[in-house]
Design a protein around this motif. Sequence first.
Motif, PDB file in Angstrom:
ATOM      1  N   ALA A  59       0.812  -1.225   0.000  1.00 24.62           N
ATOM      2  CA  ALA A  59       0.000   0.000   0.000  1.00 24.62           C
ATOM      3  C   ALA A  59       0.846   1.276   0.000  1.00 24.62           C
ATOM      4  N   LEU A  60       1.901   1.305   0.816  1.00 26.70           N
ATOM      5  CA  LEU A  60       2.700   2.532   0.892  1.00 26.70           C
ATOM      6  C   LEU A  60       3.350   2.843  -0.446  1.00 26.70           C
ATOM      7  N   SER A  61       3.872   1.797  -1.084  1.00 26.46           N
ATOM      8  CA  SER A  61       4.531   1.992  -2.375  1.00 26.46           C
ATOM      9  C   SER A  61       3.522   2.522  -3.395  1.00 26.46           C
ATOM     10  N   GLN A  62       2.305   2.005  -3.347  1.00 32.61           N
ATOM     11  CA  GLN A  62       1.262   2.462  -4.270  1.00 32.61           C
ATOM     12  C   GLN A  62       0.918   3.917  -4.013  1.00 32.61           C
ATOM     13  N   GLU A  63       0.831   4.272  -2.723  1.00 38.07           N
ATOM     14  CA  GLU A  63       0.479   5.644  -2.356  1.00 38.07           C
ATOM     15  C   GLU A  63       1.564   6.616  -2.838  1.00 38.07           C
ATOM     16  N   ALA A  64       2.836   6.230  -2.591  1.00 39.88           N
ATOM     17  CA  ALA A  64       3.948   7.094  -2.996  1.00 39.88           C
ATOM     18  C   ALA A  64       3.982   7.230  -4.524  1.00 39.88           C
ATOM     19  N   THR A  65       3.751   6.105  -5.225  1.00 39.73           N
ATOM     20  CA  THR A  65       3.737   6.138  -6.693  1.00 39.73           C
ATOM     21  C   THR A  65       2.633   7.062  -7.201  1.00 39.73           C
ATOM     22  N   ASP A  66       1.438   6.934  -6.617  1.00 38.76           N
ATOM     23  CA  ASP A  66       0.315   7.775  -7.057  1.00 38.76           C
ATOM     24  C   ASP A  66       0.632   9.248  -6.869  1.00 38.76           C
ATOM     25  N   THR A 275      16.420   5.026  -7.974  1.00 38.09           N
ATOM     26  CA  THR A 275      15.372   5.598  -7.126  1.00 38.09           C
ATOM     27  C   THR A 275      15.468   7.116  -7.186  1.00 38.09           C
ATOM     28  N   PRO A 276      14.425   7.787  -7.602  1.00 34.55           N
ATOM     29  CA  PRO A 276      14.490   9.247  -7.705  1.00 34.55           C
ATOM     30  C   PRO A 276      14.276   9.917  -6.356  1.00 34.55           C
ATOM     31  N   ASN A 277      14.335  11.247  -6.374  1.00 40.88           N
ATOM     32  CA  ASN A 277      14.006  12.045  -5.196  1.00 40.88           C
ATOM     33  C   ASN A 277      12.477  12.103  -5.119  1.00 40.88           C
ATOM     34  N   ILE A 278      11.880  11.057  -4.552  1.00 37.37           N
ATOM     35  CA  ILE A 278      10.417  10.902  -4.572  1.00 37.37           C
ATOM     36  C   ILE A 278       9.738  12.058  -3.842  1.00 37.37           C
ATOM     37  N   CYS A 279      10.216  12.302  -2.634  1.00 29.60           N
ATOM     38  CA  CYS A 279       9.649  13.384  -1.831  1.00 29.60           C
ATOM     39  C   CYS A 279       9.837  14.722  -2.553  1.00 29.60           C
ATOM     40  N   GLY A 280      10.996  14.887  -3.182  1.00 27.94           N
ATOM     41  CA  GLY A 280      11.288  16.136  -3.903  1.00 27.94           C
ATOM     42  C   GLY A 280      10.320  16.381  -5.047  1.00 27.94           C
ATOM     43  N   GLY A 281       9.987  15.315  -5.774  1.00 28.19           N
ATOM     44  CA  GLY A 281       9.040  15.457  -6.885  1.00 28.19           C
ATOM     45  C   GLY A 281       7.662  15.850  -6.391  1.00 28.19           C
ATOM     46  N   ILE A 282       7.241  15.219  -5.303  1.00 28.29           N
ATOM     47  CA  ILE A 282       5.913  15.518  -4.748  1.00 28.29           C
ATOM     48  C   ILE A 282       5.870  16.954  -4.214  1.00 28.29           C
ATOM     49  N   ALA A 283       6.976  17.353  -3.564  1.00 30.83           N
ATOM     50  CA  ALA A 283       7.053  18.717  -3.029  1.00 30.83           C
ATOM     51  C   ALA A 283       7.136  19.757  -4.159  1.00 30.83           C
ATOM     52  N   PHE A 284       7.755  19.384  -5.271  1.00 29.62           N
ATOM     53  CA  PHE A 284       7.795  20.271  -6.445  1.00 29.62           C
ATOM     54  C   PHE A 284       6.361  20.548  -6.911  1.00 29.62           C
ATOM     55  N   GLY A 285       5.554  19.492  -6.963  1.00 26.18           N
ATOM     56  CA  GLY A 285       4.139  19.662  -7.331  1.00 26.18           C
ATOM     57  C   GLY A 285       3.425  20.610  -6.372  1.00 26.18           C
TER      58      GLY A 285
END
Length: 404
Positions: A59-66, A275-285
């Motif tokens: 679930a967490l991986s799905q949430e982060a991906t979404d 593995t990208p900067n996942i948090c960074g991409g979400i924060a960019f949005g």
Amino acid sequence: MFNVENIRKDFPILSRKVNGKPLVYFDNAATSQTPKQVIDVIVDYYSNYNANIHRGVHALSQEATDKYEEARKKIQTHFNAKFAHEIIFTSGTTHGINLVANGFSTILKKGDDIIVSALEHHSNIVPWQMLCERSGATLKVIPMNLEGELVMGEYDKLLSKNTKLVFVNHISNALGTINPIEYIIEKAHEVGAAVLVDGAQACPHLKPDVQALDVDFYVASAHKMCGPTGEGMLYGKESWLNKLPPYQGGGEMIAEVTFEKTTYAELPHKFEAGTPNICGGIAFGAAIDYMNAIGFDEIAKYESELLEYATKKLLDIEDLKIYGTSKHKTSVISFNLEGIHPYDVGAILDKLGIAVRTGHHCAQPIMDYFKIPGTVRASFAFYNTKTEIDTLVEGVKKAKMMLA
Ligand SMILES: *Cc1c(COP(=O)(O)O)cnc(C)c1O
């Protein structure tokens, strides 16, 4: 309604003190400050759904991906790209430029030309010099004039059927000049050349429309537009991104791997190895949401008021010279006091809590053109005020008295 006092409450850092004085942050062209709306997104990510994306069934991986893919869509909408897969997450403008330069090393050959502008940041010069060394192509430079504008008549003369790539920043980080990229793109396309625009300095101030511009590649950094450092985006037309080879090999970017042959993943993953900067991409949005909620028209209007006010007040100081006097410029003022080194002025301003940048601003060729070692650069954002500009002007007067 645009209300700067309310906006300032979103930025925790703006209420701190530096050297015992209230911070006056005028180094926005180097990096912008971060509103709590974006900080909250970063805290939420690590507190609630930190996981690796795209490969987990849990679930967490799905949430982060979404959330990560949602951010890509936000960026797509913001820049008006035709497809979400035309947006490649990068670690910033420098990464995006290197990705494209690397791709072109397989396309260019001896006898081809790359055109860059005299107003470029080092990150926009060095990768092209490296590319020319590898491919045998020749680097040509659009010259500038004393106002700090590119000379379009000279650009026209550089273009030929040998031109394969044109490379220019949308707005100069050292002088604030807004370059005529519409004209540059149109003329380049007439000879069949591709255009990459460095939008690092433009995106904090305006909202580019990549389809209306018909630009081939456009790059930006999140940290100059209220987002986190180490995050950015490359827009590329689908046809170009399909043509360019991958930049890095690794996980995420493959379709199938055997020791005989590897096939690459579809866009955008082909360019997103590891593995990208996942948090960074979400924060960019989230940063893009924040700026759009304020509104780019409001931002531009307010910042031009700040620019006009500061220009007038600074020019009242005798022996102060401003570099970059184009009518088309954003809220950046590069200046010097006659006979005084910019570093000394910057050091005194720092004692007064005023953050400016001094030096060549990663744009040494511009400094060489003006025959100066560097400048003091004050760059304003929509959360700065006229009162802060008054503090700067008093500080510069004080520096002049102490150093003259
Ligand atoms: C800041 C800047 C860059 C480099 O951006 P990074 O985030 O350091 O990669 C490139 N070009 C311009 C015009 C800039 O202002």
